[in-house]
Design an enzyme around this catalytic site. Sequence first.
Site, PDB file in Angstrom:
ATOM      1  N   MET A   1     -10.810 -20.120  -6.287  1.00 34.81           N
ATOM      2  CA  MET A   1     -10.284 -19.989  -4.892  1.00 34.81           C
ATOM      3  C   MET A   1     -11.074 -20.890  -4.018  1.00 34.81           C
ATOM      4  O   MET A   1     -10.693 -21.385  -3.320  1.00 34.81           O
ATOM      5  CB  MET A   1     -10.367 -18.559  -4.557  1.00 34.81           C
ATOM      6  CG  MET A   1      -9.467 -18.530  -3.165  1.00 34.81           C
ATOM      7  SD  MET A   1      -8.062 -19.014  -3.111  1.00 34.81           S
ATOM      8  CE  MET A   1      -6.979 -17.983  -3.553  1.00 34.81           C
TER       9      MET A   1
ATOM     10  N   CYS B   1      -6.819 -10.600  -6.295  1.00 38.34           N
ATOM     11  CA  CYS B   1      -7.148 -10.038  -4.991  1.00 38.34           C
ATOM     12  C   CYS B   1      -5.537  -9.309  -4.229  1.00 38.34           C
ATOM     13  O   CYS B   1      -5.956  -8.666  -3.183  1.00 38.34           O
ATOM     14  CB  CYS B   1      -7.598 -11.263  -4.054  1.00 38.34           C
ATOM     15  SG  CYS B   1      -6.501 -12.654  -3.892  1.00 38.34           S
TER      16      CYS B   1
END
Length: 428
Positions: free
Chosen positions: A198, A56
Amino acid sequence: MQLLALGLNHHTAPVSLRERVAFPFERIEPALAGLKSLWTGSAKLSAPEAAILSTCNRTEIYCVTDDAAARERAVHWLSQFHNIPAGDLAPHLYALPQSDAVRHAFRVASGLDSMVLGETQILGQLKDAVRTAAEAGALGTYLNQLFQRTFAVAKEVRGQTEIGAHSVSMAAAAVRLAQRIFESISTQKVLFIGAGEMIDLCATHFAAQNPKALYIANRTAERGEKLAERLGGTAIRLSELPQRLHEFDIVVSCTASTLPLIGLGAVERAIKARKHKPMFMVDLAVPRDIEPEVGRLADVFLYTVDDLGAVVREGNALRQAAVAQAEAIIDTRVQNFMQWLDARSVVPVIRDIHGTAEAMRVAELERAQRMLARGDDPAAVLEALSQSLTRKFLHGPTHALNTARGDSREQIIHLIPELFRTSGSADK
C-alpha cells in the site's frame, strides 16, 4: 457438509472495530488450528477446513464443517480470540452459508465488494490467505476447489468486463485529498511510514506529483532504502520520527504494527514546532498507526481508510456499467460450483455401493475357487457364480420394491428403468 463464510467488512463495521478483529500475520496459523479444533471429530468429513482473510477493510473466516451450530461456534470463537464481547461483535457480522458463501468469495476476489470497486489488491491478499491456510494444513477438497474457482472467476471478470477501468485507488484518493489542502504538492515534504504494498502504491502516486522531498521510514532499513532509492527519496529510521515529524507536511502511514506509532503528544509537539502550519496525515493501517485523537487538532487533517472511502466512491460511478456483466458471470459460476458440490455429496453413497459390490464379488470368487479346487466342473462353477452374483445384486432393489408402499413404491418403480436400463428406460 456446511460451507460457511463469516466476517465483517467496511460495509458493516467501522474501522474502530475492524482493527480489533484484524489478525496479525503471525497469529493466523495458530488461529487456523483453533478454528479446526472446533469441529474435530466430524463424522462426515475426513477433516474440517478453514481459511482466514484479514485486510484493512475486512476480516473473514471461510470454513467447511458438518456442525449444525457452525455459525454460533465461529462467532463465539472469534469473540474469545480477540477478547471482544459477542454482543458487541454480532451486530456487525454476516454469516453466509453454501451458495451465498461461494458468491461472496467470487465477488470479493473480483473487486465487487471492495471499497474501491474493481481494485486488484484484494485478489493478491486472498491468494496469500489461501497459501497460509494450505501451509497450515487447513485446506481440504472443498475449500481448495472453492478458492481455485474463485481465482478463475476473478480472472474471467477482469478479462471480460471493464470493472477495472477508470480505476480509483486508495493511493489516488490520498493524493486527491492532499491536493484539496495544499495548492501544490510540489512544494511539500512527504513522509511515508512503512514499505509494504500500500505504501509502495501511495508513494508512487505522490512521487508522480514531484514533491519537494520524499522520505521513507520503515522498521526494516533495507526495505525502506530500496523503496526510497527507486522513488528518488531518502530513507530514515523509525526511531527518528519523534525528532523529525515536524519537518513533514504530508504523512502517510501503513504498517503492520499492533500499536499506534504516532501519538497525540508527538503530533502536538510537531505542530508547535511548525508554528501551526497545517499537516496532512493519512492512516491506512488497521489497526491504526496514528492515535485517533490526533484528528481533533485544529491544524491537522487526519484521514483513515474509511474517510478515503467517500473519495474513492466518486470514481465508482464510472465503473457501474460493468457491474451487471460481472454479476452475471459470477451467477453462472456459482451455479457451476454448486453443481460440483451436489455431485460431491453423493460420493460417500457411490463409495458404499462399490464397497458392497466388491465384497459380493470377492465372496463369490472365493466360493468359486473352492469349488474348482475340489474338482467341480468349470462350466457348472461359472454358472453358479453368475447366478449367485445376480441374486445378490438384485436382492436389495427387489426387497425394497416388495416392501415399499404408496409414494415410496411409486418412486422406486420410476427409478428402476433408469438404474437398471430395463425396457422401460428411454435409452434402450
